[in-house]
Design a protein around this motif. Structure first.
Motif, PDB file in Angstrom:
ATOM      1  N   ASP A  77       0.833  -1.200   0.000  1.00  0.00           N
ATOM      2  CA  ASP A  77       0.000   0.000   0.000  1.00  0.00           C
ATOM      3  C   ASP A  77       0.872   1.256   0.000  1.00  0.00           C
ATOM      4  OD1 ASP A  77      -2.060   1.778   0.159  1.00  0.00           O
ATOM      5  OD2 ASP A  77      -2.898   1.012   2.029  1.00  0.00           O
ATOM      6  N   GLY A  78       0.420   2.270  -0.737  1.00  0.00           N
ATOM      7  CA  GLY A  78       1.147   3.524  -0.799  1.00  0.00           C
ATOM      8  C   GLY A  78       1.266   3.994  -2.236  1.00  0.00           C
ATOM      9  N   GLY A  79       2.132   4.961  -2.483  1.00  0.00           N
ATOM     10  CA  GLY A  79       2.359   5.481  -3.818  1.00  0.00           C
ATOM     11  C   GLY A  79       3.678   4.997  -4.378  1.00  0.00           C
ATOM     12  N   GLY A  80       3.686   4.596  -5.652  1.00  0.00           N
ATOM     13  CA  GLY A  80       4.895   4.078  -6.267  1.00  0.00           C
ATOM     14  C   GLY A  80       5.348   2.783  -5.639  1.00  0.00           C
ATOM     15  N   VAL A  81       4.423   1.812  -5.552  1.00  0.00           N
ATOM     16  CA  VAL A  81       4.705   0.574  -4.822  1.00  0.00           C
ATOM     17  C   VAL A  81       4.763  -0.630  -5.767  1.00  0.00           C
ATOM     18  CG1 VAL A  81       3.752   1.445  -2.678  1.00  0.00           C
ATOM     19  CG2 VAL A  81       2.256   0.247  -4.283  1.00  0.00           C
ATOM     20  N   ILE A  82       4.964  -1.801  -5.182  1.00  0.00           N
ATOM     21  CA  ILE A  82       5.359  -3.005  -5.910  1.00  0.00           C
ATOM     22  C   ILE A  82       4.485  -4.178  -5.508  1.00  0.00           C
ATOM     23  CG2 ILE A  82       7.296  -4.657  -6.181  1.00  0.00           C
ATOM     24  CD1 ILE A  82       9.121  -2.186  -5.518  1.00  0.00           C
ATOM     25  N   MET A  83       4.261  -5.089  -6.445  1.00  0.00           N
ATOM     26  CA  MET A  83       3.623  -6.356  -6.111  1.00  0.00           C
ATOM     27  C   MET A  83       4.719  -7.396  -5.850  1.00  0.00           C
ATOM     28  SD  MET A  83       0.847  -8.598  -8.233  1.00  0.00           S
ATOM     29  CE  MET A  83      -0.381  -7.318  -8.055  1.00  0.00           C
ATOM     30  N   PHE A  84       4.551  -8.154  -4.765  1.00  0.00           N
ATOM     31  CA  PHE A  84       5.555  -9.134  -4.371  1.00  0.00           C
ATOM     32  C   PHE A  84       4.989 -10.548  -4.383  1.00  0.00           C
ATOM     33  CE2 PHE A  84       7.162  -5.217  -2.488  1.00  0.00           C
ATOM     34  CZ  PHE A  84       8.538  -5.309  -2.675  1.00  0.00           C
ATOM     35  N   ILE A 119       1.120   1.951 -24.296  1.00  0.00           N
ATOM     36  CA  ILE A 119       1.462   3.178 -23.584  1.00  0.00           C
ATOM     37  C   ILE A 119       1.138   4.368 -24.488  1.00  0.00           C
ATOM     38  CG2 ILE A 119       3.312   4.575 -22.603  1.00  0.00           C
ATOM     39  CD1 ILE A 119       4.714   2.067 -21.735  1.00  0.00           C
ATOM     40  N   PRO A 120       0.252   5.289 -24.049  1.00  0.00           N
ATOM     41  CA  PRO A 120      -0.595   5.210 -22.847  1.00  0.00           C
ATOM     42  C   PRO A 120      -1.705   4.190 -23.030  1.00  0.00           C
ATOM     43  CG  PRO A 120      -1.194   7.125 -24.130  1.00  0.00           C
ATOM     44  CD  PRO A 120      -0.003   6.527 -24.816  1.00  0.00           C
ATOM     45  N   ILE A 164      -6.258   4.953  -8.315  1.00  0.00           N
ATOM     46  CA  ILE A 164      -5.315   4.740  -9.411  1.00  0.00           C
ATOM     47  C   ILE A 164      -4.882   6.109  -9.916  1.00  0.00           C
ATOM     48  CG2 ILE A 164      -4.991   3.681 -11.674  1.00  0.00           C
ATOM     49  CD1 ILE A 164      -7.247   1.722 -10.913  1.00  0.00           C
ATOM     50  N   SER A 165      -3.846   6.656  -9.296  1.00  0.00           N
ATOM     51  CA  SER A 165      -3.384   7.995  -9.642  1.00  0.00           C
ATOM     52  C   SER A 165      -1.874   8.029  -9.496  1.00  0.00           C
ATOM     53  CB  SER A 165      -4.068   9.037  -8.743  1.00  0.00           C
ATOM     54  OG  SER A 165      -3.768   8.805  -7.381  1.00  0.00           O
ATOM     55  N   GLY A 166      -1.312   9.232  -9.354  1.00  0.00           N
ATOM     56  CA  GLY A 166       0.121   9.357  -9.133  1.00  0.00           C
ATOM     57  C   GLY A 166       0.936   8.727 -10.234  1.00  0.00           C
ATOM     58  N   THR A 167       1.811   7.800  -9.858  1.00  0.00           N
ATOM     59  CA  THR A 167       2.731   7.180 -10.808  1.00  0.00           C
ATOM     60  C   THR A 167       2.033   6.265 -11.805  1.00  0.00           C
ATOM     61  OG1 THR A 167       3.160   5.522  -9.093  1.00  0.00           O
ATOM     62  CG2 THR A 167       4.767   7.292  -9.321  1.00  0.00           C
ATOM     63  N   MET A 168       0.748   5.988 -11.604  1.00  0.00           N
ATOM     64  CA  MET A 168       0.011   5.185 -12.587  1.00  0.00           C
ATOM     65  C   MET A 168      -0.623   6.053 -13.668  1.00  0.00           C
ATOM     66  SD  MET A 168      -1.786   2.202 -10.263  1.00  0.00           S
ATOM     67  CE  MET A 168      -2.095   1.107 -11.656  1.00  0.00           C
ATOM     68  N   LEU A 169      -0.826   7.340 -13.396  1.00  0.00           N
ATOM     69  CA  LEU A 169      -1.464   8.241 -14.354  1.00  0.00           C
ATOM     70  C   LEU A 169      -0.496   9.249 -14.962  1.00  0.00           C
ATOM     71  CD1 LEU A 169      -4.952   9.165 -12.806  1.00  0.00           C
ATOM     72  CD2 LEU A 169      -4.436   7.472 -14.560  1.00  0.00           C
ATOM     73  N   ASP A 170       0.778   9.177 -14.580  1.00  0.00           N
ATOM     74  CA  ASP A 170       1.726  10.134 -15.140  1.00  0.00           C
ATOM     75  C   ASP A 170       2.142   9.703 -16.545  1.00  0.00           C
ATOM     76  OD1 ASP A 170       3.518   8.038 -14.803  1.00  0.00           O
ATOM     77  OD2 ASP A 170       4.585   8.952 -13.118  1.00  0.00           O
ATOM     78  N   GLU A 171       3.057  10.432 -17.137  1.00  0.00           N
ATOM     79  CA  GLU A 171       3.511  10.150 -18.500  1.00  0.00           C
ATOM     80  C   GLU A 171       4.927   9.598 -18.506  1.00  0.00           C
ATOM     81  OE1 GLU A 171       2.936  13.727 -20.737  1.00  0.00           O
ATOM     82  OE2 GLU A 171       0.749  13.646 -20.588  1.00  0.00           O
TER      83      GLU A 171
END
Length: 580
Positions: free
Chosen positions: A322-329, A354-355, A485-492
């Motif tokens: 959980d958080g911003g800019g995170v990873i699935m493990f 992409i996009p 679903i924002s931040g690093t998922m919606l940037d360019e």
């Protein structure tokens, strides 16, 4: 793949024509009086103002645990049972089977409706509210109390119940474990017995808060699951991305952890300052029906664990961060039923395009091996950082594992110059502590995708999963919710570049299970919204998801979803039929 944005617009038409269609899981040719088909999204419950829906857990008989976290002080209306909801509440939707057909509960309209728990089917049984005295238990302050290590004082009484884990003893008896999402964290255990009238009742002489003193306490106990061998797995949601500032003066909840360890509430930093590498793990509650004994699994990595779900092979584990800019493990144990030794992996995601429109989001997944480890050896590395206090803090410096050490460890693993120094560094430790103690940064350095946002509940249905992999059933999925679903998922930039404003309402993804309980694909199955920023009370449509958080997978493949959102005036619990 059908998407909710189309499906809910056709909901009224679907219901109108569905009287000739069977309910989920039934056969219309053999049913003389078939039930109507439920909608793709069916509203199970609406929660009191200010609260989020946590702790979704479905019992074998179809009753559903769900909690009311941090409700508003404005909730003065009494429900039919005489309860008001200004206090955090642990409860159960009972007297029904969630698999059966039911009409959805309406969106609350009046002030009275907005202030209570409303369910579409059955009844909501309040098992306990924060601070409830349970009659003779040794701990002060009752349900949700976060006490110091020796139990002599209370730091606070939490209003943040989260995960519910049910460990049955028989059809009419069991133990309910509930996380309390605080700093330090907590967990309660309630002994429940079903009465002759069919309602569940707490046995006050056998209710307690779990003692975490043997593992130095816990930090923000969030969602969780129950393992296939029937032990609760509680998640420490670390929410502390920069370990370098852990021992800075007056740093967040670290002060409360220091108080916890000191056995008092006077900020005794010098006598007991917490080691950051003791926190941010999956904690297994062994011996759950006797004296609960927590075990921290350092092997599963250190980050903001939202949830971990163990596959039926009792070896493969998928974990959300959980958080911003995170990873699935992912973790694969060396032997079934033992999470104390194994190999940690992180996902590298490749977008279909992409996009890419979030409503059609799809990613191929590759699993990058971080390292193999055991609890014992990782714990020995953790001990190297004991004894560091605020007295050692120097602004701009680091008393713990540094960015340069993480880089050098990764260079030695990859045999590659990552920082442009012109040389490939040697491993500064001669071991793999970086992979387990700074798992996010280690994973990104090795090539994993650290761009996911608010990755919440991840879950399966054990029966469906086993049948699917063994070839005896239809395709089964691992489901994972992302609440925003924002931040690093919606940037360019980077590997994930999504579009569509509805993504701000979150969405639910799924991963098809393959042979060996592997997954290699992540796809959107239910996008939230529509997003409607001009509506101050419900910025995301009340006819769709907003902030999907904890999830549970039913034995007919449908999904229970609890919301954690400020974009619905009243948070909701939903039932999703992904195949409708």
């Amino acid at each position: 793949m059908s998407l909710r944005n189309d499906a809910f617009k056709l909901g009224a038409l679907a219901v109108a024509i569905s009287m000739a269609v069977t309910g989920c899981g039934s056969d219309s040719d053999n049913d003389p009086d078939p039930q109507p088909q439920m909608e793709r999204l069916t509203r199970i419950a609406t929660l009191p103002l200010g609260s989020e829906a946590t702790g979704l857990f479905m019992k074998e008989d179809g009753e559903v645990f769900t909690n009311i976290q941090h409700p508003s002080d404005a909730n003065v209306t009494q429900d039919e049972s005489g309860h008001t909801y200004t206090l955090a509440t642990v409860g159960l939707i009972e007297g029904m089977d969630i698999h059966d057909y039911f009409e959805p509960v309406s969106v609350p309209e009046t002030d009275e409706e907005k202030q209570i728990m409303r369910v579409a089917v059955g009844r909501y049984n309040v098992l306990g509210q924060q601070g409830n005295d349970w009659g003779g238990a040794p701990e002060p302050s009752g349900l949700g109390a976060i006490n110091v290590k020796d139990g002599s004082a209370t730091i606070r009484v939490s209003n943040d119940p989260d995960f519910n884990g049910w460990v049955p003893v028989s059809e009419n008896e069991g133990y309910l474990f509930t996380n309390w999402e605080d700093r330090p964290g907590g967990m309660s255990r309630l002994h429940l017995i079903r009465t002759a009238e069919g309602s569940w009742e707490v046995q006050n002489n056998d209710a307690t808060m779990v003692d975490f003193s043997a593992v130095h306490g816990t930090w923000v106990n969030c969602f969780g699951t129950v393992s296939p061998w029937n032990t609760p797995l509680t998640s420490e949601e670390l929410y502390f991305d920069d370990t370098a500032n852990w021992n800075a003066p007056n740093e967040g909840g670290v002060q409360d952890l220091a108080d916890y360890l000191a056995g008092k509430t006077d900020s005794s930093y010098t006598t007991a300052y917490p080691n950051p590498y003791h926190y941010g793990y999956i904690v297994e509650i062994t011996n759950p029906t006797d004296t609960p004994a927590p075990v921290k699994h350092f092997t599963l990595g250190r980050y903001s664990h939202e949830n971990a779900v163990v596959m039926p092979d009792q070896k493969t584990v998928y974990m959300s961060d959980d958080g911003g800019g995170v990873i699935m493990f992912k973790f694969v144990a060396d032997e079934a039923g033992n999470l104390g030794s194994g190999t940690l992996y992180a996902a590298k995601a490749t977008s279909d395009s992409i996009p890419m429109d979030a409503a059609q989001a799809g990613f191929d997944l590759e699993w990058i091996e971080l390292a193999h480890g055991t609890n014992a050896e990782i714990q020995s590395w953790v001990a190297d950082y004991d004894g560091i206090t605020v007295a050692d803090y120097v602004e701009g410096e680091n008393s713990y594992i540094s960015e340069q050490q993480i880089n050098d460890w990764a260079e030695s693993k990859l045999d590659e110059d990552l920082d442009g120094s012109g040389d490939v560094a040697a491993n500064p430790f001669g071991d793999d502590r970086v992979a387990f103690l700074e798992s996010r940064k280690a994973a990104v350095k090795l090539g994993a995708t650290g761009e996911f946002n608010k990755m919440e509940g991840i879950n399966i249905n054990l029966t469906l999963a086993e049948a699917s992999v063994e070839g005896d059933g239809e395709q089964a999925y691992v489901y994972v919710a992302m609440s925003d679903i924002s931040g690093t998922m919606l940037d360019e930039e980077g590997a994930i570049q999504l579009t569509n404003d509805d993504a701000r309402c979150g969405g639910v993804f799924r991963m098809p299970l393959q042979a060996g309980y592997d997954v290699a694909r992540l796809e959107m199955v239910e996008l939230g919204g529509p997003y409607q920023p001009t509506d101050e009370a419900n910025t995301c449509s009340v006819d769709g998801l907003s902030g999907p958080d904890n999830v549970a997978v039913m034995n007919d493949g449908r999904i229970l979803i609890g919301e954690d959102t400020g974009n619905h005036e009243n948070n909701m619990v939903w039932l999703l039929d992904p195949e409708s």
